[in-house]
Design a protein around this motif. Structure first.
Motif, PDB file in Angstrom:
ATOM      1  N   ARG A 162      -0.893  -5.329   8.197  1.00 55.91           N
ATOM      2  CA  ARG A 162      -1.709  -5.571   7.694  1.00 55.91           C
ATOM      3  C   ARG A 162      -2.287  -3.524   7.781  1.00 55.91           C
ATOM      4  O   ARG A 162      -3.205  -3.394   8.057  1.00 55.91           O
ATOM      5  CB  ARG A 162      -3.429  -5.937   7.863  1.00 55.91           C
ATOM      6  N   VAL A 163      -2.660  -3.338   5.720  1.00 57.04           N
ATOM      7  CA  VAL A 163      -3.458  -2.355   5.795  1.00 57.04           C
ATOM      8  C   VAL A 163      -4.487  -2.741   4.104  1.00 57.04           C
ATOM      9  O   VAL A 163      -3.514  -3.327   3.783  1.00 57.04           O
ATOM     10  CB  VAL A 163      -1.915  -1.552   4.736  1.00 57.04           C
ATOM     11  N   VAL A 164      -5.139  -2.029   4.579  1.00 58.90           N
ATOM     12  CA  VAL A 164      -6.091  -2.299   3.726  1.00 58.90           C
ATOM     13  C   VAL A 164      -6.181  -1.626   2.281  1.00 58.90           C
ATOM     14  O   VAL A 164      -5.724   0.139   3.135  1.00 58.90           O
ATOM     15  CB  VAL A 164      -7.514  -2.103   4.177  1.00 58.90           C
ATOM     16  N   CYS A 165      -5.667  -1.278   1.822  1.00 57.34           N
ATOM     17  CA  CYS A 165      -6.056  -0.710   0.156  1.00 57.34           C
ATOM     18  C   CYS A 165      -7.242   0.069  -0.008  1.00 57.34           C
ATOM     19  O   CYS A 165      -7.850  -1.161  -0.500  1.00 57.34           O
ATOM     20  CB  CYS A 165      -5.826  -1.587  -0.712  1.00 57.34           C
ATOM     21  N   GLY A 166      -8.058   0.887  -0.099  1.00 59.26           N
ATOM     22  CA  GLY A 166      -9.086   1.633  -0.421  1.00 59.26           C
ATOM     23  C   GLY A 166      -8.911   1.874  -1.159  1.00 59.26           C
ATOM     24  O   GLY A 166      -8.091   1.982  -2.604  1.00 59.26           O
ATOM     25  N   PRO A 167     -10.204   2.515  -2.029  1.00 60.62           N
ATOM     26  CA  PRO A 167     -10.424   3.197  -3.369  1.00 60.62           C
ATOM     27  C   PRO A 167      -9.687   3.676  -3.807  1.00 60.62           C
ATOM     28  O   PRO A 167      -9.134   5.323  -3.544  1.00 60.62           O
ATOM     29  CB  PRO A 167     -11.937   3.457  -3.786  1.00 60.62           C
ATOM     30  N   GLY A 168      -8.881   3.385  -4.865  1.00 54.85           N
ATOM     31  CA  GLY A 168      -8.268   4.660  -5.706  1.00 54.85           C
ATOM     32  C   GLY A 168      -7.070   4.608  -5.585  1.00 54.85           C
ATOM     33  O   GLY A 168      -6.000   4.606  -6.001  1.00 54.85           O
ATOM     34  N   LEU A 169      -6.554   3.393  -4.853  1.00 58.94           N
ATOM     35  CA  LEU A 169      -4.992   2.732  -4.767  1.00 58.94           C
ATOM     36  C   LEU A 169      -4.924   1.209  -5.071  1.00 58.94           C
ATOM     37  O   LEU A 169      -5.775   0.251  -4.263  1.00 58.94           O
ATOM     38  CB  LEU A 169      -5.191   2.954  -2.800  1.00 58.94           C
ATOM     39  N   ARG A 170      -4.155   0.800  -5.271  1.00 57.68           N
ATOM     40  CA  ARG A 170      -3.599  -0.568  -5.783  1.00 57.68           C
ATOM     41  C   ARG A 170      -2.488  -1.109  -5.091  1.00 57.68           C
ATOM     42  O   ARG A 170      -1.458  -0.233  -5.329  1.00 57.68           O
ATOM     43  CB  ARG A 170      -4.124  -0.804  -7.180  1.00 57.68           C
ATOM     44  N   ARG A 171      -1.950  -2.013  -5.195  1.00 54.91           N
ATOM     45  CA  ARG A 171      -1.639  -2.345  -4.342  1.00 54.91           C
ATOM     46  C   ARG A 171      -0.150  -3.245  -5.785  1.00 54.91           C
ATOM     47  O   ARG A 171      -0.500  -3.660  -6.403  1.00 54.91           O
ATOM     48  CB  ARG A 171      -1.292  -4.167  -3.116  1.00 54.91           C
ATOM     49  N   CYS A 172       1.596  -2.646  -5.514  1.00 58.01           N
ATOM     50  CA  CYS A 172       2.186  -2.831  -5.847  1.00 58.01           C
ATOM     51  C   CYS A 172       3.741  -3.172  -5.533  1.00 58.01           C
ATOM     52  O   CYS A 172       4.131  -1.849  -4.877  1.00 58.01           O
ATOM     53  CB  CYS A 172       2.407  -1.672  -6.723  1.00 58.01           C
ATOM     54  N   GLY A 173       3.452  -4.322  -5.861  1.00 57.11           N
ATOM     55  CA  GLY A 173       4.401  -4.822  -5.263  1.00 57.11           C
ATOM     56  C   GLY A 173       4.978  -4.452  -3.697  1.00 57.11           C
ATOM     57  O   GLY A 173       3.597  -5.013  -2.701  1.00 57.11           O
ATOM     58  N   ASP A 174       5.957  -3.665  -2.901  1.00 56.05           N
ATOM     59  CA  ASP A 174       5.730  -3.462  -1.271  1.00 56.05           C
ATOM     60  C   ASP A 174       4.617  -1.596  -1.080  1.00 56.05           C
ATOM     61  O   ASP A 174       4.719  -1.625   0.000  1.00 56.05           O
ATOM     62  CB  ASP A 174       7.220  -3.060  -0.699  1.00 56.05           C
ATOM     63  N   ARG A 175       4.063  -1.078  -2.559  1.00 51.66           N
ATOM     64  CA  ARG A 175       4.049  -0.008  -2.536  1.00 51.66           C
ATOM     65  C   ARG A 175       2.752   0.159  -2.565  1.00 51.66           C
ATOM     66  O   ARG A 175       1.876  -1.175  -3.553  1.00 51.66           O
ATOM     67  CB  ARG A 175       4.830   1.183  -3.189  1.00 51.66           C
ATOM     68  N   LEU A 176       2.568   1.612  -2.672  1.00 45.53           N
ATOM     69  CA  LEU A 176       0.810   1.873  -2.821  1.00 45.53           C
ATOM     70  C   LEU A 176       0.924   2.470  -3.866  1.00 45.53           C
ATOM     71  O   LEU A 176       1.583   3.592  -4.309  1.00 45.53           O
ATOM     72  CB  LEU A 176       0.045   2.647  -1.969  1.00 45.53           C
ATOM     73  N   LEU A 177      -0.121   1.474  -5.072  1.00 48.04           N
ATOM     74  CA  LEU A 177       0.418   3.347  -6.651  1.00 48.04           C
ATOM     75  C   LEU A 177      -1.593   3.862  -7.013  1.00 48.04           C
ATOM     76  O   LEU A 177      -2.368   3.014  -6.132  1.00 48.04           O
ATOM     77  CB  LEU A 177      -0.057   1.823  -7.275  1.00 48.04           C
TER      78      LEU A 177
END
Lengths: 275, 439
Positions: free
Chosen positions: A64-79
């Motif tokens: 479980r990885v937390v996406c902080g500000p400036g990142l967004r989840r895009c499928g399995d990757r971080l956008l």
């Protein structure tokens, strides 16, 4: 910085997503996709054609990885959605993959739940106050959201007063709501900010820098003059010192801290300390 | 977007600072912010920066038929626009009042003063005249738009070159810039607006108000003058009553300022002309430096720390060594600890100095005089720190600390008596007037 920007452009042109671990501390641009550590093997050298068959095909270790500000989840990757440096923090309590975020710089504030901000009361209507926090809409603050406030005992808040509170509701679909008590019902430093002092605005990145633990700037400031200071995550700082001159000096020094290297800052502080 | 409201504490602070003759950016009362003039590649295009207020000016010309009642005069057209990027409050259709006021003032300043010779703009009487159009765009609003706009307008007009025209009988030949060098406009004088902001019903005045100062001002006086000390326009808004000697004083200040600004403009125009003649690079790309977000460069803020030195020297000369700041809490009794400066009880000190009684004796008086120079509001609290303090609300006069196993001792009286013994001998002058248990 130009070199990393060039490298980033090459990667984007190549169309391959990079591993988040390899880009830590470097500048990332919006639109880039980042791979999380457990996906790197899958996209490794075997991606051309042959992939080693794994016997437990259906089970993948999920972290479980937390996406902080400036990142967004895009499928399995971080956008990446903002340009800035990529940062990572290891998980403190074990389990989970830590937090990834992008350190970006901007002046305009977007309300975020849980942020402590300084707001200016613009209107009193019925049971709520309208508080301007620098976002697209004024936040609403109920008069019961102060410590010790009851229906009979209303807080003494006038239009134009400064309020230090935190957001309980802040998303793009609703008007933000803030309160001046924490979850236990105690004020914890929030509420109406005192009458004198000066309010000024700085960039959001400077506020985060100043609020980081063990901030040198704050310690040096504290040694200069006795002062009271309140930082709002919306870029507003309220400062009060004994005299107007000192308050003005503090405000100017804080605004200038954005652009100074630590050596220049030490020089300025030593000069002020002498006088 | 709505404008960010001005909070009460900012307004109060600004007014108090103005009463003490202090401005937020460290300027003096009659100081202008730094003026920067840069020119574009075309003639007649310039950007004027007055501090952070930026105005872009562009002059263009066209051959048109003249007005019927002024057949031999050219036409001048002025237009100031408040771009939406100048301030969040500027929205299309929202800023009409301010816009109309600024445009009218600019027109009166430039058109009615006859700074441009309109007769020279005539090509064929009754048929063809030049129409000169000055477009000003406000790019950033940090106060005092009118001054920056008037400087931009006059600089753009002085910089502009119109195509050369020759009339032979009935034939009118318009030469392109390649055939014949373009001709500058004929400008008699340069009127420049100077703004004065008034506060507290005309008691205090500031030249070149910044945006925050404009928000708290009572009224504004704009004087447009040229370097020959001729007043071109005078406008007072805000409804304040001004005495005639105030207006005269303002006009004298305006004369001085206009002379300085005119000199600056002349120098900038000469520089640009020199660069163009020598074939060097000119234009915005050269003159406006690139601001990189990561660059550690900032304009010097003239923060005045000289006052702090004087004050500090006075006080240090007479002060006892400051009590040490104790960073670890000192435990008096389980449940009560103190941390911070001095470890002296200051629970009696209230925010409002009016509530405290001054019980100081003669030794306090000397102390107070030297400190009175520095601080206005906090003097009474200095005197009363060493004297019995009467809390208006509380029923208890003294604070009692209950210690297990010991009789309750009154902490406050002890410190007071200790201090009163110390006072005659040492004359403690402590710089801090307000003390809080935890800083």
């Amino acid at each position: 910085m130009t070199e990393t920007a060039v490298v980033a452009a090459e990667c984007l042109a190549g169309g391959r997503a990079r591993a988040a671990r390899s880009v830590l501390g470097q500048v990332v641009l919006p639109g880039e996709e980042l791979l999380l550590p457990e996906q790197e093997d899958a996209e490794g050298p075997g991606s051309a054609g042959e992939r080693p068959l794994s016997l437990n095909a259906g089970v993948r270790s999920r972290v479980r990885v937390v996406c902080g500000p400036g990142l967004r989840r895009c499928g399995d990757r971080l956008l990446v959605t903002k340009c800035g440096r990529l940062r990572h923090k290891e998980p403190s309590g074990g389990g989970g993959g830590g937090v990834y975020w992008v350190d970006s710089q901007q002046k305009r504030y977007v309300p975020v739940k849980g942020d402590h901000v300084i707001g200016i009361v613009t209107a009193k209507s019925g049971d709520i106050f309208k508080v301007d926090v620098g976002g697209s809409e004024p936040a609403s603050l109920s008069y019961l959201a102060f410590e010790g406030a009851t229906k009979r005992n209303r807080p003494n808040v006038q239009v134009g007063d400064l309020i230090y509170g935190q957001f309980v509701v802040a998303n793009k679909d609703m008007e933000p709501e803030m309160v001046c008590i924490d979850s236990c019902g105690r004020a914890n430093g929030m509420g109406v900010i005192g009458q004198d002092g000066l309010l000024f605005k700085v960039t959001l990145g400077l506020i985060r820098k100043l609020l980081a633990p063990n901030c040198e700037i704050l310690q040096e400031l504290g040694k200069l003059y006795p002062l009271e200071i309140v930082f709002g995550m919306n870029g507003r700082i309220w400062v009060k010192a004994k005299t107007i001159q000192q308050t003005l000096i503090l405000a100017n020094v804080l605004e200038a801290c954005e652009h100074m290297t630590s050596d220049q800052r030490k020089q300025i502080f030593s000069r002020l300390a002498e006088s | 977007m709505k404008e960010t409201p001005l909070s009460n504490c900012e307004r109060r602070f600004l007014l108090r600072a103005i009463e003490e003759k202090k401005r937020l950016d460290g300027r003096q009362t009659y100081d202008y912010r730094s003026i920067k003039i840069s020119f574009g590649t075309d003639y007649g295009c310039c950007i004027v920066e007055l501090g952070k207020t930026r105005v872009l000016g562009q002059v263009s010309c066209e051959l048109v038929s003249p007005k019927l009642n002024r057949a031999t005069e050219g036409i001048l057209f002025f237009n100031l626009e408040l771009s939406q990027m100048a301030a969040p409050a500027f929205e299309p259709g929202r800023q009409s009042d301010l816009l109309v006021k600024l445009n009218r003032l600019l027109e009166r300043c430039l058109r009615n003063s006859k700074c441009i010779d309109t007769e020279s703009l005539c090509v064929v009487a009754g048929e063809k005249v030049w129409q000169i159009r000055v477009d000003l765009h406000l790019l950033n609003h940090d106060g005092n738009i009118i001054d920056a706009a008037s400087i931009a307008a006059i600089v753009a007009l002085c910089h502009f070159r119109r195509p050369d025209v020759s009339v032979q009988g009935d034939e009118v030949t318009l030469y392109t810039p390649e055939e014949r060098a373009p001709v500058p406009l004929s400008i008699h004088h340069m009127p420049i607006c100077v703004s004065f902001a008034f506060f507290q019903q005309g008691t205090f005045l500031l030249v070149d108000p910044s945006e925050r100062e404009e928000r708290v001002m009572d009224g504004l006086l704009v004087i447009a003058m040229n370097k020959h000390r001729e007043i071109c326009t005078l406008q007072s808004s805000g409804g304040i009553m001004l005495l005639n000697e105030q207006v005269l004083r303002c006009s004298k200040i305006a004369g001085v300022k206009v002379a300085e600004i005119t000199e600056l403009i002349q120098k900038a125009l000469e520089n640009d002309e020199k660069v163009r003649k020598e074939g060097g690079k000119f234009g915005f790309a050269e003159s406006i430096a690139n601001h990189r977000i990561t660059a550690f460069r900032m304009e010097k803020a003239p923060v005045d720390t000289s006052d702090v030195e004087e004050k500090a020297e006075e006080i240090i000369a007479e002060a006892a060594p400051p009590p040490e700041v104790v960073s670890n809490p000192v435990l008096w009794t389980p449940g009560t600890a103190q941390i911070g400066e001095g470890i002296e009880n200051s629970w009696g000190d209230l925010e409002d100095s009016e509530k405290e009684e001054e019980g100081g004796g003669s030794d306090e008086a000397i102390v107070l005089d030297s400190v009175r120079v520095a601080t206005d509001v906090d003097v009474p609290s200095a005197g009363s720190r060493d004297a019995p303090i009467v809390l208006s609300d509380s029923e208890e006069e003294d604070m009692i600390i209950l210690e297990p196993g010991k009789s309750p001792r009154k902490v406050r009286t002890q410190t007071i008596s200790a201090k009163q013994e110390k006072a005659p001998s040492k004359k403690p002058v402590k710089k801090r007037k307000k003390k809080r248990p935890a800083n």
